[in-house]
Each structure stands twice: as structure tokens, then as C-alpha cells.
Write a protein that holds these residues in place. Structure first.
Motif, PDB file in Angstrom:
ATOM      1  N   ASP A  95     -17.616  31.503   2.157  1.00  0.00           N
ATOM      2  CA  ASP A  95     -17.631  32.945   1.889  1.00  0.00           C
ATOM      3  C   ASP A  95     -16.667  33.228   0.749  1.00  0.00           C
ATOM      4  OD1 ASP A  95     -17.185  35.763   1.902  1.00  0.00           O
ATOM      5  OD2 ASP A  95     -17.872  35.853   3.975  1.00  0.00           O
ATOM      6  N   ASP A  96     -17.209  33.593  -0.397  1.00  0.00           N
ATOM      7  CA  ASP A  96     -16.350  33.762  -1.576  1.00  0.00           C
ATOM      8  C   ASP A  96     -15.576  35.074  -1.574  1.00  0.00           C
ATOM      9  OD1 ASP A  96     -18.314  35.589  -2.190  1.00  0.00           O
ATOM     10  OD2 ASP A  96     -19.062  34.527  -3.952  1.00  0.00           O
ATOM     11  N   SER A  97     -15.725  35.871  -0.506  1.00  0.00           N
ATOM     12  CA  SER A  97     -14.937  37.107  -0.408  1.00  0.00           C
ATOM     13  C   SER A  97     -13.564  36.856   0.215  1.00  0.00           C
ATOM     14  CB  SER A  97     -15.683  38.158   0.422  1.00  0.00           C
ATOM     15  OG  SER A  97     -15.715  37.798   1.802  1.00  0.00           O
ATOM     16  N   VAL A  98     -13.296  35.631   0.612  1.00  0.00           N
ATOM     17  CA  VAL A  98     -12.039  35.316   1.291  1.00  0.00           C
ATOM     18  C   VAL A  98     -10.843  35.653   0.396  1.00  0.00           C
ATOM     19  CG1 VAL A  98     -12.116  32.892   0.530  1.00  0.00           C
ATOM     20  CG2 VAL A  98     -10.727  33.527   2.513  1.00  0.00           C
ATOM     21  N   ILE A  99      -9.829  36.250   1.011  1.00  0.00           N
ATOM     22  CA  ILE A  99      -8.581  36.601   0.324  1.00  0.00           C
ATOM     23  C   ILE A  99      -7.504  35.609   0.757  1.00  0.00           C
ATOM     24  CG2 ILE A  99      -6.802  38.388   0.045  1.00  0.00           C
ATOM     25  CD1 ILE A  99      -9.036  40.416   0.822  1.00  0.00           C
ATOM     26  N   TYR A 100      -6.716  35.129  -0.199  1.00  0.00           N
ATOM     27  CA  TYR A 100      -5.704  34.119   0.129  1.00  0.00           C
ATOM     28  C   TYR A 100      -4.323  34.581  -0.310  1.00  0.00           C
ATOM     29  CZ  TYR A 100      -3.344  29.562   0.351  1.00  0.00           C
ATOM     30  OH  TYR A 100      -2.481  28.530   0.647  1.00  0.00           O
ATOM     31  N   ASN A 101      -3.364  34.477   0.602  1.00  0.00           N
ATOM     32  CA  ASN A 101      -1.962  34.707   0.269  1.00  0.00           C
ATOM     33  C   ASN A 101      -1.253  33.361   0.380  1.00  0.00           C
ATOM     34  OD1 ASN A 101       0.955  35.233   0.787  1.00  0.00           O
ATOM     35  ND2 ASN A 101       0.319  37.367   0.564  1.00  0.00           N
ATOM     36  N   GLU A 102      -0.925  32.795  -0.757  1.00  0.00           N
ATOM     37  CA  GLU A 102      -0.357  31.445  -0.771  1.00  0.00           C
ATOM     38  C   GLU A 102       1.029  31.402  -0.154  1.00  0.00           C
ATOM     39  OE1 GLU A 102       0.201  27.680  -3.868  1.00  0.00           O
ATOM     40  OE2 GLU A 102      -0.479  29.630  -4.602  1.00  0.00           O
ATOM     41  N   LEU A 103       1.819  32.455  -0.343  1.00  0.00           N
ATOM     42  CA  LEU A 103       3.167  32.483   0.214  1.00  0.00           C
ATOM     43  C   LEU A 103       3.123  32.468   1.738  1.00  0.00           C
ATOM     44  CD1 LEU A 103       6.225  32.721  -0.266  1.00  0.00           C
ATOM     45  CD2 LEU A 103       5.941  35.217  -0.319  1.00  0.00           C
ATOM     46  N   ALA A 104       2.268  33.293   2.306  1.00  0.00           N
ATOM     47  CA  ALA A 104       2.148  33.369   3.769  1.00  0.00           C
ATOM     48  C   ALA A 104       1.244  32.281   4.327  1.00  0.00           C
ATOM     49  CB  ALA A 104       1.606  34.734   4.179  1.00  0.00           C
ATOM     50  N   ARG A 105       0.495  31.623   3.468  1.00  0.00           N
ATOM     51  CA  ARG A 105      -0.472  30.593   3.856  1.00  0.00           C
ATOM     52  C   ARG A 105      -1.520  31.161   4.818  1.00  0.00           C
ATOM     53  NH1 ARG A 105       2.414  25.304   5.891  1.00  0.00           N
ATOM     54  NH2 ARG A 105       3.746  26.783   6.982  1.00  0.00           N
ATOM     55  N   ILE A 106      -2.073  32.305   4.412  1.00  0.00           N
ATOM     56  CA  ILE A 106      -3.068  33.001   5.234  1.00  0.00           C
ATOM     57  C   ILE A 106      -4.336  33.251   4.426  1.00  0.00           C
ATOM     58  CG2 ILE A 106      -3.623  35.298   6.147  1.00  0.00           C
ATOM     59  CD1 ILE A 106      -0.971  35.348   7.525  1.00  0.00           C
ATOM     60  N   CYS A 107      -5.482  32.957   5.052  1.00  0.00           N
ATOM     61  CA  CYS A 107      -6.781  33.342   4.508  1.00  0.00           C
ATOM     62  C   CYS A 107      -7.347  34.472   5.367  1.00  0.00           C
ATOM     63  CB  CYS A 107      -7.753  32.160   4.542  1.00  0.00           C
ATOM     64  SG  CYS A 107      -7.403  30.875   3.320  1.00  0.00           S
ATOM     65  N   PHE A 108      -8.027  35.404   4.709  1.00  0.00           N
ATOM     66  CA  PHE A 108      -8.550  36.572   5.422  1.00  0.00           C
ATOM     67  C   PHE A 108      -9.920  36.938   4.877  1.00  0.00           C
ATOM     68  CE2 PHE A 108      -8.675  41.359   5.493  1.00  0.00           C
ATOM     69  CZ  PHE A 108      -9.055  41.454   6.825  1.00  0.00           C
ATOM     70  N   ILE A 109     -10.874  37.105   5.782  1.00  0.00           N
ATOM     71  CA  ILE A 109     -12.204  37.588   5.415  1.00  0.00           C
ATOM     72  C   ILE A 109     -12.403  38.940   6.100  1.00  0.00           C
ATOM     73  CG2 ILE A 109     -14.687  37.196   5.544  1.00  0.00           C
ATOM     74  CD1 ILE A 109     -14.114  34.193   5.588  1.00  0.00           C
ATOM     75  N   LYS A 110     -12.608  39.944   5.302  1.00  0.00           N
ATOM     76  CA  LYS A 110     -12.744  41.308   5.821  1.00  0.00           C
ATOM     77  C   LYS A 110     -14.206  41.627   6.100  1.00  0.00           C
ATOM     78  CE  LYS A 110     -11.614  46.088   4.608  1.00  0.00           C
ATOM     79  NZ  LYS A 110     -11.039  46.966   3.558  1.00  0.00           N
ATOM     80  N   LYS A 111     -14.539  41.871   7.362  1.00  0.00           N
ATOM     81  CA  LYS A 111     -15.899  42.210   7.753  1.00  0.00           C
ATOM     82  C   LYS A 111     -16.031  43.653   8.204  1.00  0.00           C
ATOM     83  CE  LYS A 111     -18.795  39.441   8.931  1.00  0.00           C
ATOM     84  NZ  LYS A 111     -19.818  38.742   9.759  1.00  0.00           N
ATOM     85  N   ARG A 112     -14.910  44.275   8.496  1.00  0.00           N
ATOM     86  CA  ARG A 112     -14.921  45.682   8.892  1.00  0.00           C
ATOM     87  C   ARG A 112     -13.641  46.338   8.407  1.00  0.00           C
ATOM     88  NH1 ARG A 112     -14.561  46.448  15.209  1.00  0.00           N
ATOM     89  NH2 ARG A 112     -16.597  45.403  15.147  1.00  0.00           N
ATOM     90  N   GLU A 113     -13.660  47.654   8.308  1.00  0.00           N
ATOM     91  CA  GLU A 113     -12.484  48.386   7.851  1.00  0.00           C
ATOM     92  C   GLU A 113     -11.347  48.254   8.859  1.00  0.00           C
ATOM     93  OE1 GLU A 113     -11.841  49.882   4.933  1.00  0.00           O
ATOM     94  OE2 GLU A 113     -13.747  48.998   4.340  1.00  0.00           O
ATOM     95  N   ILE A 114     -10.123  48.251   8.346  1.00  0.00           N
ATOM     96  CA  ILE A 114      -8.942  48.100   9.196  1.00  0.00           C
ATOM     97  C   ILE A 114      -8.230  49.437   9.289  1.00  0.00           C
ATOM     98  CG2 ILE A 114      -6.777  46.851   9.525  1.00  0.00           C
ATOM     99  CD1 ILE A 114      -7.899  44.727   7.602  1.00  0.00           C
ATOM    100  N   GLY A 115      -8.123  49.969  10.495  1.00  0.00           N
ATOM    101  CA  GLY A 115      -7.369  51.203  10.688  1.00  0.00           C
ATOM    102  C   GLY A 115      -5.874  50.930  10.599  1.00  0.00           C
ATOM    103  N   LYS A 116      -5.122  51.961  10.413  1.00  0.00           N
ATOM    104  CA  LYS A 116      -3.667  51.825  10.338  1.00  0.00           C
ATOM    105  C   LYS A 116      -3.007  52.705  11.392  1.00  0.00           C
ATOM    106  CE  LYS A 116      -3.480  48.914   6.944  1.00  0.00           C
ATOM    107  NZ  LYS A 116      -3.002  47.533   7.170  1.00  0.00           N
ATOM    108  N   THR A 117      -1.982  52.173  12.032  1.00  0.00           N
ATOM    109  CA  THR A 117      -1.283  52.895  13.086  1.00  0.00           C
ATOM    110  C   THR A 117      -0.329  53.929  12.518  1.00  0.00           C
ATOM    111  OG1 THR A 117       0.409  51.171  13.087  1.00  0.00           O
ATOM    112  CG2 THR A 117      -1.380  50.957  14.693  1.00  0.00           C
ATOM    113  N   GLU A 118      -0.018  54.931  13.340  1.00  0.00           N
ATOM    114  CA  GLU A 118       1.045  55.866  12.988  1.00  0.00           C
ATOM    115  C   GLU A 118       2.404  55.187  13.119  1.00  0.00           C
ATOM    116  OE1 GLU A 118       0.972  59.013  11.905  1.00  0.00           O
ATOM    117  OE2 GLU A 118      -1.215  58.955  11.798  1.00  0.00           O
ATOM    118  N   GLY A 119       2.573  54.444  14.193  1.00  0.00           N
ATOM    119  CA  GLY A 119       3.810  53.705  14.396  1.00  0.00           C
ATOM    120  C   GLY A 119       3.946  52.557  13.416  1.00  0.00           C
ATOM    121  N   LYS A 120       5.173  52.269  13.014  1.00  0.00           N
ATOM    122  CA  LYS A 120       5.417  51.244  11.995  1.00  0.00           C
ATOM    123  C   LYS A 120       6.046  49.990  12.589  1.00  0.00           C
ATOM    124  CE  LYS A 120       6.179  54.734   8.404  1.00  0.00           C
ATOM    125  NZ  LYS A 120       7.169  55.329   7.476  1.00  0.00           N
TER     126      LYS A 120
END
Length: 253
Positions: A95-120
Motif C-alpha cells: 500500500d503506497d499510502s503508508v506514512i513512515y516516521n523514521e525517528l519513531a520507527r512507526i508505519c501508519f496506513i490511514k483507512k478512516r478519519e481520526i477524531g481528536k479528544t478534548e483532553g490532552k
């Protein structure tokens, strides 16, 4: 989930033989998808609130690609941790939509929108050497739908840097404190705030640090209350737990 089992369950719901509540319970218990070398748990999100996460370190690249391929059949976002550049390139073939953060060593594929919490969730580090682990925690929390702030390089060697940011500390619902060396920062932060503190010892430090053991023991032996301690360098675990705590608070808002 096996297709025939799902079809049978849906038919029973339509015919009134199974209630919606019973169907939901059955879905939670339905089989994983067995692909031989792995058993992909496509219903984890239904059971525990978050989908299965791929831990990549030590896994064969072809195996990772096949696991991702199975997970792409669902509608959940896909998170892969401890991912090298080689892992990223392998997933990109699927899947060429994969997002990579080399520093965190994380790959992420977004299939749905991500909500955000009020709490931090606030991620705090002792030094810049701790940022890789901190980013694993921060990005994990963000992918799981949380509002995340960062406060980096405020360790006890220059504690005025921390004390000049008390407003930021006080405004967080959950705090993740990432520190190596002697790991004292978590105790200091927990002594200032009335919110849960998740301490993450890192393997940063000189020889007697024992690759994070000294920081781990300091955090475990803290006299400050309200601290939970993760394993050494486990930023993912901290981000996941912080998300669970933060979402509990969200439901009461």
C-alpha cells in the motif's frame, strides 16, 4: 473472520433468531484469520477498542507484507511499530499510502478519519536523546485519536526548564514522562500534577545505567504517587495506555 460464519450470523439477525446484542457478543468471539504463520486478529478493535498493532522487529518482511494485506481488508487504521526503513519499503509495496516516521520507527496506513479528544496527552522528555521513544508514544497516541502535546528536553539537570512550563503540565489529562540516565524526571513531574503519570525509562545513559535498568528502578521506587511504569523504551505501550486513560476521561466530558 470466516466469511461463511459472518453470513450465517447476519442471516440470523435478519430473521430475528439472534438479537443485535447477541450478535455483537458473537462477533467479539469470532475466529481470527489464520494465514499459516500468523493469526490475524481482525476483531480486536471490537473487543478492546483498538485494532491489532503489528510489532515488526524480528519479523520476516514477506510475513509483514502478508499481514498488512490481510488487515487492509478491514476498515481500521493500520499501525506498525519498530519498523525499519526496509519494513517501510516492504509495506509500501502493498500500500503506497503508508506514512513512515523514521525517528519513531512507526508505519501508519490511514483507512478512516481520526477524531481528536478534548483532553490532552502531554509527552515529556528528560533530554533530546529520549525523543525517539517519546515520539513512538506520541504518534501512537495520535493515531489512536488523541490530542497530543510535546514538552521535550526539560530534565532535572536544568529543572528550571520544567518549572517554567507548569501551565502546560497542569493542562494535560495524562502525562507520559520519558527519561534515561537516573530517570528522576517522572518523580518530579508526578509531584507537581494531579493527573496520572506514565513513566517510560529509556536505555540512554552511561555504563552504570545498565541500558535503562537504573532509570527503570528509579521510576519503580518513586516516592511520588500516581506513577505507572512501562518497560524500558516501550513508547508504544505508554501511548496506548495513555489513550485508554484519556478516553475514559473523555466519556465524562
Amino acid at each position: 473472520m470466516e466469511t461463511d460464519s459472518l453470513k450465517a450470523l447476519l442471516e440470523n439477525v435478519r430473521s430475528g433468531n439472534v438479537s443485535t446484542e447477541e450478535a455483537l457478543l458473537k462477533l467479539k468471539k469470532m475466529p481470527f484469520e489464520d494465514i499459516g504463520f500468523a493469526k490475524v486478529d481482525n476483531h480486536r478493535a471490537l473487543r478492546v477498542g483498538y485494532p491489532e498493532v503489528i510489532y515488526c522487529e524480528g519479523k520476516n518482511l514477506e510475513h509483514i507484507k502478508k499481514i498488512v494485506g490481510v488487515m487492509l481488508k478491514g476498515d481500521s487504521n493500520i499501525l506498525a511499530t519498530r519498523a525499519s526503513v526496509e519494513v517501510y519499503n516492504a509495506i509500501k509495496e502493498v500500500d503506497d499510502s503508508v506514512i513512515y516516521n523514521e525517528l519513531a520507527r512507526i508505519c501508519f496506513i490511514k483507512k478512516r478519519e481520526i477524531g481528536k479528544t478534548e483532553g490532552k496527552i502531554l509527552v515529556v522528555t528528560g533530554g533530546t536523546s529520549d525523543i525517539a521513544v517519546a515520539e513512538e508514544a506520541a504518534i501512537t497516541s495520535e493515531v489512536l485519536g488523541n490530542t497530543v502535546e510535546r514538552l521535550y528536553d526539560v530534565g532535572v539537570a536544568g529543572i528550571h526548564r520544567l518549572l517554567s512550563n507548569t501551565d502546560v503540565l497542569f493542562n494535560a489529562r495524562v502525562l507520559i514522562v520519558v527519561a534515561g540516565m537516573e530517570g528522576a524526571l517522572a518523580s518530579v513531574v508526578a509531584g507537581l500534577v494531579d493527573k496520572p503519570v506514565i513513566a517510560v525509562p529509556t536505555s540512554i545513559g552511561y555504563g552504570a545505567n545498565f541500558k535503562g535498568l537504573s532509570a527503570l528502578l528509579t521510576m519503580l521506587n518513586s516516592c511520588a504517587s500516581g506513577i505507572g511504569v512501562m518497560n524500558i523504551d516501550n513508547g508504544f505501550g505508554a501511548g496506548y495506555l495513555a489513550s485508554m486513560i484519556n478516553k475514559l476521561g473523555e466519556s465524562r466530558v
